[in-house]
Design a protein around this motif. Structure first.
Motif, mmCIF file in Angstrom:
data_model
loop_
_atom_site.group_PDB
_atom_site.id
_atom_site.type_symbol
_atom_site.label_atom_id
_atom_site.label_comp_id
_atom_site.label_asym_id
_atom_site.label_seq_id
_atom_site.Cartn_x
_atom_site.Cartn_y
_atom_site.Cartn_z
ATOM 1 N N ASN A 40 -17.713 -46.156 4.036
ATOM 2 C CA ASN A 40 -17.195 -47.497 4.227
ATOM 3 C C ASN A 40 -15.682 -47.534 4.500
ATOM 4 O OD1 ASN A 40 -17.417 -50.182 4.477
ATOM 5 N ND2 ASN A 40 -17.662 -50.619 2.300
ATOM 6 N N PRO A 41 -15.242 -46.915 5.603
ATOM 7 C CA PRO A 41 -13.799 -46.805 5.858
ATOM 8 C C PRO A 41 -13.121 -48.159 6.038
ATOM 9 C CG PRO A 41 -15.070 -45.455 7.393
ATOM 10 C CD PRO A 41 -16.039 -46.338 6.689
ATOM 11 N N PHE A 42 -11.880 -48.218 5.681
ATOM 12 C CA PHE A 42 -11.102 -49.447 5.922
ATOM 13 C C PHE A 42 -10.875 -49.585 7.427
ATOM 14 C CE2 PHE A 42 -6.860 -51.552 6.289
ATOM 15 C CZ PHE A 42 -7.289 -52.814 5.941
ATOM 16 N N MET A 43 -10.372 -48.520 8.043
ATOM 17 C CA MET A 43 -10.225 -48.475 9.504
ATOM 18 C C MET A 43 -10.433 -47.041 9.967
ATOM 19 S SD MET A 43 -6.850 -50.729 9.935
ATOM 20 C CE MET A 43 -6.370 -50.357 11.596
ATOM 21 N N ALA A 44 -11.120 -46.879 11.089
ATOM 22 C CA ALA A 44 -11.399 -45.517 11.539
ATOM 23 C C ALA A 44 -11.334 -45.414 13.057
ATOM 24 C CB ALA A 44 -12.781 -45.083 11.058
ATOM 25 N N ILE A 45 -11.002 -44.218 13.522
ATOM 26 C CA ILE A 45 -11.100 -43.939 14.958
ATOM 27 C C ILE A 45 -12.225 -42.922 15.141
ATOM 28 C CG2 ILE A 45 -9.917 -43.170 17.058
ATOM 29 C CD1 ILE A 45 -7.264 -43.828 15.724
ATOM 30 N N ILE A 46 -13.093 -43.216 16.102
ATOM 31 C CA ILE A 46 -14.213 -42.324 16.395
ATOM 32 C C ILE A 46 -13.934 -41.709 17.771
ATOM 33 C CG2 ILE A 46 -16.721 -42.221 16.813
ATOM 34 C CD1 ILE A 46 -16.762 -44.859 14.960
ATOM 35 N N PHE A 47 -13.685 -40.405 17.797
ATOM 36 C CA PHE A 47 -13.333 -39.764 19.066
ATOM 37 C C PHE A 47 -14.568 -39.199 19.776
ATOM 38 C CE2 PHE A 47 -9.125 -39.527 17.054
ATOM 39 C CZ PHE A 47 -8.346 -39.981 18.117
ATOM 40 N N CYS A 48 -14.672 -39.525 21.073
ATOM 41 C CA CYS A 48 -15.728 -38.961 21.915
ATOM 42 C C CYS A 48 -15.067 -38.244 23.082
ATOM 43 C CB CYS A 48 -16.613 -40.067 22.470
ATOM 44 S SG CYS A 48 -17.412 -41.027 21.194
ATOM 45 N N ARG A 49 -15.848 -37.350 23.720
ATOM 46 C CA ARG A 49 -15.225 -36.515 24.737
ATOM 47 C C ARG A 49 -14.993 -37.223 26.081
ATOM 48 N NH1 ARG A 49 -17.895 -30.974 25.192
ATOM 49 N NH2 ARG A 49 -17.200 -30.706 23.061
ATOM 50 N N THR A 50 -15.893 -38.099 26.482
ATOM 51 C CA THR A 50 -15.735 -38.726 27.802
ATOM 52 C C THR A 50 -15.768 -40.255 27.693
ATOM 53 O OG1 THR A 50 -18.110 -38.814 28.160
ATOM 54 C CG2 THR A 50 -16.997 -36.813 28.919
ATOM 55 N N LYS A 51 -15.329 -40.885 28.786
ATOM 56 C CA LYS A 51 -15.326 -42.355 28.826
ATOM 57 C C LYS A 51 -16.761 -42.881 28.723
ATOM 58 C CE LYS A 51 -11.689 -41.972 32.138
ATOM 59 N NZ LYS A 51 -11.333 -42.127 33.538
ATOM 60 N N ALA A 52 -17.686 -42.200 29.396
ATOM 61 C CA ALA A 52 -19.085 -42.646 29.384
ATOM 62 C C ALA A 52 -19.650 -42.562 27.961
ATOM 63 C CB ALA A 52 -19.898 -41.784 30.331
ATOM 64 N N ARG A 53 -19.283 -41.507 27.240
ATOM 65 C CA ARG A 53 -19.738 -41.357 25.848
ATOM 66 C C ARG A 53 -19.156 -42.480 24.983
ATOM 67 N NH1 ARG A 53 -23.157 -38.954 22.449
ATOM 68 N NH2 ARG A 53 -21.675 -38.018 21.017
ATOM 69 N N VAL A 54 -17.877 -42.784 25.216
ATOM 70 C CA VAL A 54 -17.236 -43.865 24.459
ATOM 71 C C VAL A 54 -18.002 -45.170 24.696
ATOM 72 C CG1 VAL A 54 -15.158 -45.324 24.335
ATOM 73 C CG2 VAL A 54 -14.937 -42.834 24.339
ATOM 74 N N ASP A 55 -18.321 -45.453 25.973
ATOM 75 C CA ASP A 55 -19.063 -46.675 26.297
ATOM 76 C C ASP A 55 -20.394 -46.717 25.550
ATOM 77 O OD1 ASP A 55 -17.104 -47.510 27.999
ATOM 78 O OD2 ASP A 55 -18.074 -46.764 29.827
ATOM 79 N N ARG A 56 -21.099 -45.572 25.579
ATOM 80 C CA ARG A 56 -22.435 -45.517 24.978
ATOM 81 C C ARG A 56 -22.372 -45.661 23.453
ATOM 82 N NH1 ARG A 56 -24.020 -41.485 28.057
ATOM 83 N NH2 ARG A 56 -23.861 -39.870 26.494
ATOM 84 N N ILE A 57 -21.453 -44.934 22.845
ATOM 85 C CA ILE A 57 -21.375 -44.954 21.376
ATOM 86 C C ILE A 57 -20.918 -46.330 20.886
ATOM 87 C CG2 ILE A 57 -20.197 -43.933 19.351
ATOM 88 C CD1 ILE A 57 -22.321 -42.084 20.669
ATOM 89 N N GLU A 58 -19.967 -46.921 21.608
ATOM 90 C CA GLU A 58 -19.499 -48.247 21.198
ATOM 91 C C GLU A 58 -20.648 -49.244 21.264
ATOM 92 O OE1 GLU A 58 -17.130 -52.137 22.175
ATOM 93 O OE2 GLU A 58 -18.516 -51.107 23.481
ATOM 94 N N ALA A 59 -21.428 -49.173 22.352
ATOM 95 C CA ALA A 59 -22.556 -50.104 22.506
ATOM 96 C C ALA A 59 -23.570 -49.895 21.383
ATOM 97 C CB ALA A 59 -23.204 -49.887 23.869
ATOM 98 N N LYS A 60 -23.828 -48.627 21.046
ATOM 99 C CA LYS A 60 -24.823 -48.339 20.002
ATOM 100 C C LYS A 60 -24.337 -48.823 18.633
ATOM 101 C CE LYS A 60 -27.576 -44.648 21.845
ATOM 102 N NZ LYS A 60 -27.877 -43.236 21.862
#
Ligand code: AMP
Length: 395
Positions: A237-257
């Motif tokens: 239950n983080p207060f604030m977190a950054i989730i790093f992904c390798r590519t822009k497409a991965r970022v899009d997919r993970i954010e949507a999920k």
């Protein structure tokens, strides 16, 4: 430990720093400031969050005179976000009322163009747009006293060599050159030595930061990563977190999920328009966003207080990048936790990371069989750990 005054910083700056709650120099400031005031070149390696920006900004601005007929200082940053952040820090201590121009791609071309025609004392810029202005004869660097390459390894290795050559060629030969970075590998060090003269070499190891930062390893597979992430998010239950992904497409997919699963999430990568990127960073800074899914665009320099967790959902290509990513937490004396998710194929980079750290990461045991619950689903919510909201945090 010396005071800022002992190091040669003028009283008006010391007073200004006090207003921002800054009273004593950090080790990197302690070791940089005097040498920079004495016009020495510097090659410095210091972890992020240790006060690197003020280590060069303070002595530079301390020696500047407002409206001195020509550009006195130039700071090159690899990313727009870092350039904006350095500018904000510079404005905070601008008691000499020097004219600062921030030059970066993506927006405000005409405004930056108009501002560049006024008398400018200090420029903070990304390489591409700066070269554009130099080519058009809008910016002249023949009066330059100090050139800073911040995050020099990224500037040099991520494709800005040509721009740096143009900038160096157009700069006053009698200037001082300062190279700062969180990591400096042998190849970059060689280039740094080439562009500096008899440099003061500084290396700071932040042992304190290591104690304040937990570094965990999550052994999973690419297929189960998102479930493993959701399980750990719900557990920690983080207060604030950054989730790093390798590519822009991965970022899009993970954010949507993650959004689909009900998390308060936004994404950041270079295809997002500059104005929107700034808006997202600002709301993240205000803690309106809990999770930022990002490419390595967010791995350098960003100073956001309150980031308690870093999730390396995809292992970076290089071990150095891991160090930059995790440097976004445990800043300015705060604690932080970092998680690296690995698939069996990631063994090679993992072993490079562990070699760089000097010890293995701590393995996290999590319950893989547990159902990952959509936190928005009221029927399932009761099984899930309560997700803290902003107002909970403030209570
Ligand atoms: P940096 O490593 O430059 O990104 O700085 C990290 C954070 O430390 C920033 O928020 C700075 O304002 C803060 N900071 C810089 N120097 C000092 C200092 N001497 N004492 C306390 N905080 C500082």
């Amino acid at each position: 430990m010396y005071t800022f005054k002992d190091l040669g910083i003028k009283k008006e700056f010391v007073d200004c720093l006090k207003k921002s709650g800054i009273h004593t120099p950090t080790p990197i400031q302690d070791m940089s400031i005097e040498g920079i005031i004495q016009q020495k070149d510097v090659i410095a390696e210091a972890p992020t969050g240790t006060g690197k920006t003020l280590a060069f900004l303070l002595p530079m601005m301390n020696s500047m005179v407002s409206n001195n007929n020509g550009i006195q200082g130039l700071i090159i940053s690899p990313t727009r976000e870092l350039a904006i952040q350095i500018s904000e820090e510079a404005q905070k201590i601008n008691c000499n009322k020097i004219n600062i121009l921030t030059v970066y791609g993506g927006k405000e071309y005409s405004k930056q163009l108009k501002d560049s025609k006024n008398s400018v004392d200090l420029i903070i810029a990304t390489p591409g747009r700066l070269v554009d202005f130099i080519d058009q004869g809008l910016i002249k660097l023949n009066t330059l006293k100090t050139l800073v390459l911040d995050e020099v390894d990224q500037i040099l290795l991520m494709g800005f060599q040509k721009e740096v050559e143009v900038i160096l060629k157009n700069s006053n030969k009698k200037r001082q050159t300062l190279c700062y970075s969180a990591t400096l590998n042998t190849q970059v060090k060689k280039i740094a030595y080439k562009i500096t003269k008899d440099p003061l070499v500084i290396k700071i190891e932040d042992k304190d930061k290591n104690d304040k930062m937990k570094k965990y390893l999550v052994e999973t597979t690419d297929r189960w990563k998102i479930d493993a992430l959701a399980t750990i998010l719900n557990d920690t239950n983080p207060f604030m977190a950054i989730i790093f992904c390798r590519t822009k497409a991965r970022v899009d997919r993970i954010e949507a999920k993650l959004e689909e699963r009900g998390y308060n999430v936004q994404k950041l990568h270079s295809d997002i328009p500059q104005i929107k990127r700034e808006k997202i960073i600002n709301s993240f800074k205000k803690a309106e966003i809990q999770y930022l899914v990002a490419t390595d665009l967010a791995s350098r320099g960003l100073d956001i207080t309150g980031v308690t967790h870093i999730f390396n959902l995809d292992i970076p290509d290089k071990a150095d990048t891991y160090i930059h990513r995790i440097g976004r937490t445990a800043r300015a004396g705060e604690k932080g936790a970092t998680y690296l998710f690995v698939d069996p194929k990631d063994k090679r980079v993992l072993s490079e990371i562990e070699t760089l750290l000097g010890k293995p990461l701590e393995k996290v045991e999590y319950d893989r069989s547990r159902d990952v619950i959509n936190i928005n689903d009221p029927l399932k919510k009761k099984y899930n750990k309560k997700i803290k909201t902003r107002s909970d945090e403030r209570k």
